[in-house]
Design a protein around this motif. Structure first.
Motif, mmCIF file in Angstrom:
data_model
loop_
_atom_site.group_PDB
_atom_site.id
_atom_site.type_symbol
_atom_site.label_atom_id
_atom_site.label_comp_id
_atom_site.label_asym_id
_atom_site.label_seq_id
_atom_site.Cartn_x
_atom_site.Cartn_y
_atom_site.Cartn_z
ATOM 1 N N UNK A 31 0.814 -1.215 0.000
ATOM 2 C CA UNK A 31 0.000 0.000 0.000
ATOM 3 C C UNK A 31 0.853 1.274 0.000
ATOM 4 N N UNK A 32 2.137 1.112 0.161
ATOM 5 C CA UNK A 32 3.078 2.241 0.286
ATOM 6 C C UNK A 32 2.657 3.159 1.441
ATOM 7 N N UNK A 33 2.438 2.535 2.606
ATOM 8 C CA UNK A 33 2.073 3.253 3.824
ATOM 9 C C UNK A 33 3.218 3.211 4.822
ATOM 10 N N UNK A 34 3.094 4.017 5.868
ATOM 11 C CA UNK A 34 4.121 4.062 6.901
ATOM 12 C C UNK A 34 5.439 4.543 6.310
ATOM 13 N N UNK A 35 6.521 3.936 6.713
ATOM 14 C CA UNK A 35 7.841 4.330 6.204
ATOM 15 C C UNK A 35 8.041 3.932 4.743
ATOM 16 N N UNK A 36 7.149 3.088 4.218
ATOM 17 C CA UNK A 36 7.234 2.717 2.801
ATOM 18 C C UNK A 36 6.593 3.777 1.900
ATOM 19 N N UNK A 37 5.952 4.773 2.507
ATOM 20 C CA UNK A 37 5.338 5.846 1.727
ATOM 21 C C UNK A 37 6.376 6.555 0.853
ATOM 22 N N UNK A 38 7.628 6.532 1.283
ATOM 23 C CA UNK A 38 8.701 7.183 0.512
ATOM 24 C C UNK A 38 8.861 6.593 -0.882
ATOM 25 N N UNK A 39 8.276 5.414 -1.126
ATOM 26 C CA UNK A 39 8.408 4.761 -2.433
ATOM 27 C C UNK A 39 7.185 4.974 -3.333
ATOM 28 N N UNK A 40 6.245 5.834 -2.911
ATOM 29 C CA UNK A 40 5.075 6.118 -3.765
ATOM 30 C C UNK A 40 5.549 6.614 -5.119
ATOM 31 N N UNK A 41 4.950 6.070 -6.158
ATOM 32 C CA UNK A 41 5.320 6.472 -7.501
ATOM 33 C C UNK A 41 6.643 5.887 -7.964
ATOM 34 N N UNK A 42 7.175 4.983 -7.189
ATOM 35 C CA UNK A 42 8.465 4.372 -7.502
ATOM 36 C C UNK A 42 8.294 2.853 -7.509
ATOM 37 N N UNK A 43 9.044 2.194 -8.343
ATOM 38 C CA UNK A 43 9.029 0.737 -8.370
ATOM 39 C C UNK A 43 9.916 0.244 -7.230
ATOM 40 N N UNK A 44 9.324 -0.436 -6.260
ATOM 41 C CA UNK A 44 10.058 -0.923 -5.097
ATOM 42 C C UNK A 44 9.461 -2.249 -4.657
ATOM 43 N N UNK A 45 10.307 -3.120 -4.134
ATOM 44 C CA UNK A 45 9.839 -4.428 -3.693
ATOM 45 C C UNK A 45 10.682 -4.938 -2.530
ATOM 46 N N UNK A 46 10.067 -5.728 -1.671
ATOM 47 C CA UNK A 46 10.799 -6.389 -0.595
ATOM 48 C C UNK A 46 11.403 -7.661 -1.171
ATOM 49 N N UNK A 47 12.734 -7.777 -1.071
ATOM 50 C CA UNK A 47 13.416 -8.961 -1.589
ATOM 51 C C UNK A 47 13.772 -9.950 -0.488
#
Length: 123
Positions: A31-47
């Motif tokens: 959902x790109x919430x919390x500290x992951x909000x910094x990746x909104x509009x960016x391609x990001x994934x947990x590896x």
């Protein structure tokens, strides 16, 4: 290129199934919430998701080292490490764990993952 993220979670909470399947971190990332909000509009994934290696967290470098080996075998790397909310809000050794990760990681370290309610398990 997608931002590759590793999460470091509390081993105690994971072993006691108080955070089954690391669902809060994974959903917050989706959902790109919390500290992951910094990746909104960016391609990001947990590896990968590693744990602290048990209290007091001194084995976190070994845990991250094993994950790094697994990722290398898959021809993957990590760009960022997020220290789980379980550690940043609930761990008595938080400062030591975060500092150890920052010292050993070689990549950006972000404190926190999600903003969801955490279980009350430690006094």
């Amino acid at each position: 290129m997608a931002k590759r993220i590793v999460v470091v979670a509390c081993r105690k909470l994971r072993q006691q199934n108080l955070c089954p399947g690391d669902a809060k971190c994974l959903v917050a990332m989706m959902r790109k919430e919390g500290e992951f909000e910094r990746y909104k509009g960016e391609d990001a994934t947990i590896v990968g998701i590693a744990d602290c290696g048990e209290c007091p967290g001194t084995r976190v470098p070994a845990s991250l080292g094993l994950l790094k080996m697994q990722l290398a075998a898959l021809k993957e790397t990590a760009d960022v490490i997020h220290v789980g909310t379980c550690i940043t809000l609930m761990c008595a050794y938080k400062d030591d764990v975060v500092n150890l990760i920052k010292e050993k990681a070689g990549v950006e370290v972000v404190e926190g993952t999600h903003k969801y309610v955490m279980p009350k398990v430690f006094p």
